[in-house]
Design an enzyme around this catalytic site. Structure first.
Site, PDB file in Angstrom:
ATOM      1  N   TRP A 102       0.822  -1.222   0.000  1.00 12.09           N
ATOM      2  CA  TRP A 102       0.000   0.000   0.000  1.00 12.09           C
ATOM      3  C   TRP A 102       0.848   1.260   0.000  1.00 12.09           C
ATOM      4  CZ3 TRP A 102      -0.521  -3.986   3.561  1.00 12.09           C
ATOM      5  CH2 TRP A 102       0.173  -3.829   4.764  1.00 12.09           C
ATOM      6  N   GLU A 130      -5.656   0.730   5.822  1.00 10.88           N
ATOM      7  CA  GLU A 130      -5.756   1.392   7.120  1.00 10.88           C
ATOM      8  C   GLU A 130      -6.759   0.685   8.027  1.00 10.88           C
ATOM      9  OE1 GLU A 130      -4.044   3.833   8.529  1.00 10.88           O
ATOM     10  OE2 GLU A 130      -2.742   3.986   6.779  1.00 10.88           O
ATOM     11  N   GLN A 140      -6.275  -3.676  13.640  1.00 10.26           N
ATOM     12  CA  GLN A 140      -6.367  -4.801  14.568  1.00 10.26           C
ATOM     13  C   GLN A 140      -5.343  -5.884  14.293  1.00 10.26           C
ATOM     14  OE1 GLN A 140      -8.577  -4.451  16.988  1.00 10.26           O
ATOM     15  NE2 GLN A 140      -7.949  -6.329  18.041  1.00 10.26           N
ATOM     16  N   TYR A 175      -8.206   9.591  12.807  1.00 15.82           N
ATOM     17  CA  TYR A 175      -6.886   9.056  12.452  1.00 15.82           C
ATOM     18  C   TYR A 175      -6.895   8.471  11.038  1.00 15.82           C
ATOM     19  CZ  TYR A 175      -2.694   6.225  12.318  1.00 15.82           C
ATOM     20  OH  TYR A 175      -1.504   5.668  11.928  1.00 15.82           O
ATOM     21  N   ASP A 208       0.232   8.558  16.047  1.00 14.25           N
ATOM     22  CA  ASP A 208      -0.186   7.290  16.626  1.00 14.25           C
ATOM     23  C   ASP A 208       0.761   6.951  17.773  1.00 14.25           C
ATOM     24  OD1 ASP A 208       2.159   6.509  15.379  1.00 14.25           O
ATOM     25  OD2 ASP A 208       1.223   4.961  14.130  1.00 14.25           O
ATOM     26  N   CYS A 237      18.727  13.599  19.344  1.00 17.15           N
ATOM     27  CA  CYS A 237      17.745  12.954  20.221  1.00 17.15           C
ATOM     28  C   CYS A 237      18.095  13.043  21.709  1.00 17.15           C
ATOM     29  CB  CYS A 237      17.586  11.488  19.821  1.00 17.15           C
ATOM     30  SG  CYS A 237      16.433  10.569  20.845  1.00 17.15           S
TER      31      CYS A 237
END
Length: 315
Positions: free
Chosen positions: A41, A54, A59, A139, A157, A224
């Protein structure tokens, strides 16, 4: 980012970015473009194909989604094909591929009908418009807008929150971090497709629960906070309830069996979905009626009460 770089994010001012923000952005995008997981995708900008990916990914682990996604598109290649399909066939596919809650299949089916009937077959392009589709939350709407039309906001997310929490000292130290504002300010304007793919890849490959900074050649090590301080704490990640023995598992078994048979009576169905089914027992008729009632409320199952038996079938 650490205080070692000038004009780092100021506490309480999520719109202030490091002076070298262009280098931060370029490093991430270059890292992603050089090497990333090749999910199919990611090779398309078809909004229908992206929406399917998506919804499936909500799940299911991405590695397992690939085969299901390809099989689904073989069966229903376009939104028009899915909209014209029988709902019971779509639900049976979903259950047969263990893709989680079956009402997602129902919503996906309804969403494509909306596209055909209300939008003349053309997917809406903005997150707000996409949110009007059945079962498409903020989302998912933003993800489709980003990956299909390059027209979304920054995706936030669990993986992205982990990245931002570790990378920015101010996010790390905030009582109530404003992840959305930071993510949107950091994202290059008009680059939601590449940026969201890149930062999600960073969270999935290099900055997981167990960080792999050096092994994955994390492009943000230079800036970072976590890498420079050794503090790799991150927000708690919610755990999914156990699937084995859950109502979700038995709901899936019911739908799968009803997809294989035109109809089934209560006791036959009960004995087929669990070995400890006894009509008057703890997991008997009353328990099964509750399960079927839930599925009926979701529009997945039809229950017919007769004089001497109860019959269940897919809607």
């Amino acid at each position: 980012m650490t205080d070692g770089h000038a004009s780092s994010l100021e506490t309480g001012d999520a719109t202030a970015l490091p002076e070298d923000v262009d280098d931060v952005r370029d490093a991430l995008v270059s890292w992603y473009e050089a090497d990333h997981r090749d999910f199919p995708w990611r090779r398309t900008d078809d909004p229908y194909e992206i929406l399917v990916s998506e919804v499936m990914s909500q799940q299911t682990q991405l590695g397992r989604v690939v085969e299901a996604w390809e099989d689904f598109l073989d069966e229903w290649p376009t939104a028009a094909d899915l909209a014209a399909a029988d709902r019971s066939d779509v639900v049976s596919f979903w259950s047969g591929h263990s893709l989680g809650y079956n009402n997602r299949a129902k919503y996906l089916h309804e969403a494509t009908r909306q596209v055909i009937e209300e939008y003349d077959g053309e997917f809406p392009r903005s997150p707000d418009e996409l949110s009007e589709l059945m079962g498409v939350g903020p989302y998912t709407a933003n993800a489709v807008a980003s990956f299909a039309f390059n027209n979304g906001d920054a995706v936030v997310d669990t993986n992205v929150k982990r990245v931002l929490h570790r990378a920015f000292a101010e996010i790390h130290n905030a009582d109530d971090p404003d992840y959305e504002t930071v993510a949107n300010t950091l994202m290059p304007p008009g680059e939601s497709r590449i940026w969201n793919n890149a930062i999600m890849e960073l969270g999935g490959v290099a900055c997981g629960k167990k960080p792999r900074c050096d092994e994955a050649s994390c492009p943000w090590r230079e800036w970072c906070h976590a890498y420079q301080t050794g503090d790799f704490t991150a927000p708690d990640v919610p755990t999914q309830p156990s699937f084995e023995g859950s109502r979700r598992q038995f709901r899936g078994r019911v739908v799968r069996l009803l997809g294989e048979h035109d109809e089934m009576d209560l006791d036959t169905l009960g004995h087929r979905i669990r070995v400890d089914y006894t009509p008057d027992g703890e997991h008997g008729r009353e328990w099964l009626r509750g399960l079927l009632s839930d599925l009926a409320d979701d529009g997945l199952v039809q229950i017919e009460e007769g004089n001497d038996q109860t019959i269940a079938r897919l809607q």
